[in-house]
Design a protein around this motif. Structure first.
Motif, short mmCIF file in Angstrom:
data_model
loop_
_atom_site.label_atom_id
_atom_site.label_comp_id
_atom_site.label_asym_id
_atom_site.label_seq_id
_atom_site.Cartn_x
_atom_site.Cartn_y
_atom_site.Cartn_z
N LEU A 183 48.76 39.34 36.53
CA LEU A 183 47.05 38.49 35.19
C LEU A 183 47.08 37.11 36.37
CD1 LEU A 183 48.50 39.85 31.99
CD2 LEU A 183 46.83 40.73 33.69
N TRP A 184 47.91 36.55 37.17
CA TRP A 184 47.53 35.42 37.73
C TRP A 184 47.01 34.68 37.19
CZ3 TRP A 184 49.50 33.92 41.55
CH2 TRP A 184 48.84 33.37 43.09
N ILE A 185 47.77 33.97 36.24
CA ILE A 185 48.24 33.05 35.41
C ILE A 185 46.37 32.75 34.47
CG2 ILE A 185 48.03 30.38 35.12
CD1 ILE A 185 48.11 29.93 38.52
N GLY A 186 45.68 34.08 34.39
CA GLY A 186 44.72 34.76 33.52
C GLY A 186 43.51 34.94 34.43
N TYR A 187 43.73 34.47 35.08
CA TYR A 187 42.58 34.41 36.63
C TYR A 187 41.42 35.32 36.33
CZ TYR A 187 43.08 29.63 37.19
OH TYR A 187 43.35 27.94 36.88
N VAL A 188 42.12 36.37 36.42
CA VAL A 188 41.80 38.02 36.81
C VAL A 188 40.50 38.62 35.51
CG1 VAL A 188 43.89 38.72 38.02
CG2 VAL A 188 44.08 38.94 35.68
N ALA A 189 40.80 37.67 34.05
CA ALA A 189 39.86 38.00 32.77
C ALA A 189 38.47 36.77 33.11
CB ALA A 189 39.93 37.28 31.97
N GLU A 190 38.44 35.74 34.20
CA GLU A 190 37.87 34.67 33.79
C GLU A 190 36.59 35.07 35.20
OE1 GLU A 190 39.29 30.39 33.90
OE2 GLU A 190 40.56 31.28 32.48
N GLU A 191 35.89 34.06 34.87
CA GLU A 191 34.54 34.49 36.56
C GLU A 191 35.14 33.73 37.06
OE1 GLU A 191 31.44 36.35 36.26
OE2 GLU A 191 32.10 36.82 34.42
N GLU A 192 34.75 33.97 38.60
CA GLU A 192 35.34 34.02 40.09
C GLU A 192 34.89 32.12 40.02
OE1 GLU A 192 35.74 34.19 45.08
OE2 GLU A 192 33.98 35.41 43.29
N GLU A 193 33.63 31.32 39.51
CA GLU A 193 33.28 30.25 39.60
C GLU A 193 34.91 28.80 39.16
OE1 GLU A 193 31.26 32.80 38.29
OE2 GLU A 193 30.74 33.41 40.96
N SER A 194 35.17 29.95 37.82
CA SER A 194 36.29 28.58 37.18
C SER A 194 36.87 28.85 38.10
CB SER A 194 36.13 29.51 35.61
OG SER A 194 36.58 31.08 35.63
N VAL A 195 37.10 29.76 39.00
CA VAL A 195 38.73 29.59 39.62
C VAL A 195 39.14 28.71 41.03
CG1 VAL A 195 40.17 31.21 40.77
CG2 VAL A 195 39.26 32.59 38.84
N PRO A 196 40.25 27.94 40.83
CA PRO A 196 40.35 26.33 41.64
C PRO A 196 40.32 27.99 43.50
CG PRO A 196 41.50 27.08 40.05
CD PRO A 196 40.86 27.40 39.91
N GLU A 197 39.36 27.45 43.96
CA GLU A 197 38.75 28.16 44.62
C GLU A 197 40.65 28.37 46.09
OE1 GLU A 197 36.54 27.53 48.87
OE2 GLU A 197 36.03 26.47 47.76
N HIS A 198 41.21 27.72 45.91
CA HIS A 198 42.83 28.11 46.47
C HIS A 198 43.73 29.73 45.96
CE1 HIS A 198 44.68 25.56 44.00
NE2 HIS A 198 46.40 25.91 44.01
N ARG A 221 41.94 31.69 44.84
CA ARG A 221 41.01 32.81 44.58
C ARG A 221 40.88 34.12 45.33
NH1 ARG A 221 34.55 29.56 44.97
NH2 ARG A 221 35.07 28.70 42.47
N VAL A 222 41.48 34.26 46.18
CA VAL A 222 41.87 35.15 47.14
C VAL A 222 43.24 36.04 46.72
CG1 VAL A 222 42.99 36.05 49.23
CG2 VAL A 222 41.05 34.53 49.90
N CYS A 223 43.95 35.37 46.46
CA CYS A 223 44.79 36.29 45.93
C CYS A 223 44.58 36.94 44.62
CB CYS A 223 46.63 35.64 45.25
SG CYS A 223 47.56 34.72 46.78
N ARG A 224 43.58 36.64 43.40
CA ARG A 224 42.61 36.75 42.52
C ARG A 224 42.77 37.75 42.42
NH1 ARG A 224 37.59 36.90 41.12
NH2 ARG A 224 37.66 37.18 39.43
N LYS A 225 41.13 38.39 43.59
CA LYS A 225 40.68 39.19 44.41
C LYS A 225 41.63 40.65 44.41
CE LYS A 225 36.83 40.96 46.95
NZ LYS A 225 37.31 41.63 47.72
N THR A 226 42.68 40.33 45.28
CA THR A 226 43.52 41.25 45.72
C THR A 226 44.42 41.66 44.69
OG1 THR A 226 43.77 39.58 47.44
CG2 THR A 226 45.83 41.43 47.33
N LEU A 227 44.17 41.02 43.43
CA LEU A 227 45.39 41.92 42.17
C LEU A 227 44.73 41.95 41.55
CD1 LEU A 227 47.90 38.19 41.55
CD2 LEU A 227 48.19 40.57 42.72
#
Length: 234
Positions: free
Chosen positions: A180-195, A197-203
């Motif tokens: 669930l990647w610190i909850g970022y899987v449920a947030e818009e990409e723009e709000s995710v710290p850039e470093h 984002r790759v793992c968020r997308k993969t997960l």
């Protein structure tokens, strides 16, 4: 060292998190696990959050006992909090194959593993995870595991999954951490710290893949940073 409530994870209420850890989690933490956790924080600081949180460890420990698992695999070890948790949960004749490219971090935890009297259960392999799995698959007969815990390179989870489906027995469980990647899987990409984002997308891609895979029974557990349990059906 004073117990510190972990900052990483999906539970956003600090008050509730503090209550959970102080009331039911820390009082049940094994002494050597506590010492290992503190030593990891002392040496690695913020990076110590690469370890699983204590409540997740206790969940995995109970799961392993309920499964009557005896032969397990761990992909990604760091200093070995989850490894020691598993070793303590396994029966005396249980065995863990632990794989990590970083032996130095593992050796920090080895002192506490030995003090707990469970080092004989562990076979540590210093290797790239996928290469080690490929080597196992080439063996005749290849090893068979009751349970596998994956907490390594997130961008390689999908590759590890296909290999583990050939190594974990039917009825066995593959557990993926941080899904669930610190909850970022449920947030818009723009709000995710850039470093991140790759793992968020993969997960997110992995979560969709697992949800549509008829070969497994699936459970997304909202503990720690998200744990996905895949029970192999065929």
């Amino acid at each position: 060292m004073e117990n510190l409530t972990p900052t990483k994870g999906i539970l956003k209420s600090e008050a509730l998190k503090k209550y959970i850890f102080e009331t039911t989690v820390y009082p049940r933490e094994h002494g050597e696990l506590k010492k290992l956790r503190e030593a990891t924080v002392h040496k690695y600081g913020k990076l110590s959050e690469m370890e699983i949180p204590v409540d997740e460890g206790q969940f995995l420990s109970m799961l392993i006992k309920m499964m009557n698992a005896k032969n397990t695999l761990e992909l990604g070890v760091f200093t070995g909090y989850s490894l020691l948790t598993t070793a303590l949960a396994l029966p005396e004749d249980g065995r863990i194959t632990a794989i990590d490219i970083d032996k130095e971090a593992y050796e920090l935890g080895l002192e506490f593993i030995k003090n707990a009297g469970v080092d004989h259960k562990i076979n540590f392999i210093q290797s790239d995870g996928l290469q080690a799995l490929d080597k196992m698959l080439s063996e005749n007969p290849k090893p068979e595991f009751d349970f596998a815990f994956v907490d390594a390179n997130k961008t390689k989870y999908a590759d590890a999954y296909e290999r583990l489906m050939k190594l974990v027995k039917v009825g066995g469980i593959i557990a993926f951490d941080n899904t669930l990647w610190i909850g970022y899987v449920a947030e818009e990409e723009e709000s995710v710290p850039e470093h991140l984002r790759v793992c968020r997308k993969t997960l997110m891609e992995l979560n969709k893949q697992l949800a549509s895979d008829p070969r497994i029974e699936l459970s997304q557990v909202s503990i720690g940073d998200g744990v996905t349990l895949c029970r192999r059906l065929v």
